[in-house]
Each structure stands twice: as structure tokens, then as C-alpha cells.
Design a protein around this motif. Sequence first.
Motif, PDB file in Angstrom:
ATOM      1  N   GLU A  47       0.839  -1.202   0.000  1.00  0.00           N
ATOM      2  CA  GLU A  47       0.000   0.000   0.000  1.00  0.00           C
ATOM      3  C   GLU A  47       0.874   1.252   0.000  1.00  0.00           C
ATOM      4  O   GLU A  47       1.782   1.375   0.824  1.00  0.00           O
ATOM      5  N   ILE A  49       1.152   5.295   0.540  1.00  0.00           N
ATOM      6  CA  ILE A  49       0.477   6.376   1.257  1.00  0.00           C
ATOM      7  C   ILE A  49       0.504   7.645   0.409  1.00  0.00           C
ATOM      8  O   ILE A  49       1.559   8.061  -0.055  1.00  0.00           O
ATOM      9  N   LEU A  65      -4.678   6.217   1.110  1.00  0.00           N
ATOM     10  CA  LEU A  65      -3.823   5.363   0.305  1.00  0.00           C
ATOM     11  C   LEU A  65      -3.996   5.659  -1.180  1.00  0.00           C
ATOM     12  O   LEU A  65      -4.930   6.350  -1.584  1.00  0.00           O
ATOM     13  N   HIS A  66      -3.093   5.131  -1.989  1.00  0.00           N
ATOM     14  CA  HIS A  66      -3.039   5.443  -3.421  1.00  0.00           C
ATOM     15  C   HIS A  66      -4.292   5.073  -4.183  1.00  0.00           C
ATOM     16  O   HIS A  66      -4.620   5.695  -5.175  1.00  0.00           O
TER      17      HIS A  66
END
Length: 146
Positions: A47, A49, A65-66
Motif C-alpha cells: 500500500e 500512502i 492510500l493510493h
Amino acid sequence: MVWPIVILCMLLAGTFYMRMKERADKDRQEPDTGSAILDFGRAFPGEAIRAIHATADEKAYFVRLHDGKAGFMASHGNHFVCHLIEPGKVNVSNAPSGRGLVVHFADFASLDGAYEFASPAVAAEVSLWLLGSFSPQSEFTAVSAN
């Protein structure tokens, strides 16, 4: 003659112990944003950030998150409990102060609580992340849909 030597050794050992304890307490640092990011990266290596907001007391961090998901980290001593928030598994309401959120995690109830932020704007942004209302669209997504 032996007793004064024993007492002196005990005093020296006590003094040494107190100095080492004082030095260890001074070297121990409170968790910060950098260590929060590192702990989240270790817990969820896949994940990325995009943004992070700390609570006013810096005891908890909310992350965006992306891929539009959200995460949460709560400080426990020198480390963090990291939680990846699943869609539909969180309830959010305003805190009475107006600068915070009351959060209920359906799948991790021990993290439930009221979290205060530096400003109402930060609290509003975090609530959007948590509720999944913030779904960024790029110009590339719009073009590929046509």
C-alpha cells in the motif's frame, strides 16, 4: 569490616542503575509521523500512502492510500497498531468539539474512539477518506472511459 564494603557496593550499583535508567528514559522518543509511516509500510508493504493526518495529540494517524482506501494507526508505546479500513466497515460522526470525529470500526472495535484534529478542515478531509466519498478521478480515467 566486610559490611561497609557490601554497603558501598550496593550504593554504587544503585547509583549506576539510576543513571542508566535516566539515560534510557531520556533516549526514548515518542512516536512521530516518520515512524508511523515506516510501521504502516511494514504492516502493509503493498500500500502506498498519499496523505497522512495526525490527531491533535499525535497518538493516532489516519492515512489516505493510493487507490482511495484509508488506513489507521494508533500509537501504543514505541510502536503502532496499523489497520487497513475496508469499505463499509467504519462509522463516522462529528465530535462535539467540531474539530474531531467519533469513529467506530466494525471489524476492530478496540480502536473505537473520539479523535480530535488540529482544525475542522482536517477532520472533514479525514471523514471523507473514511467514508469512501473521496474518489479522485484523473483526466486519464475520463479519457479511457470514452
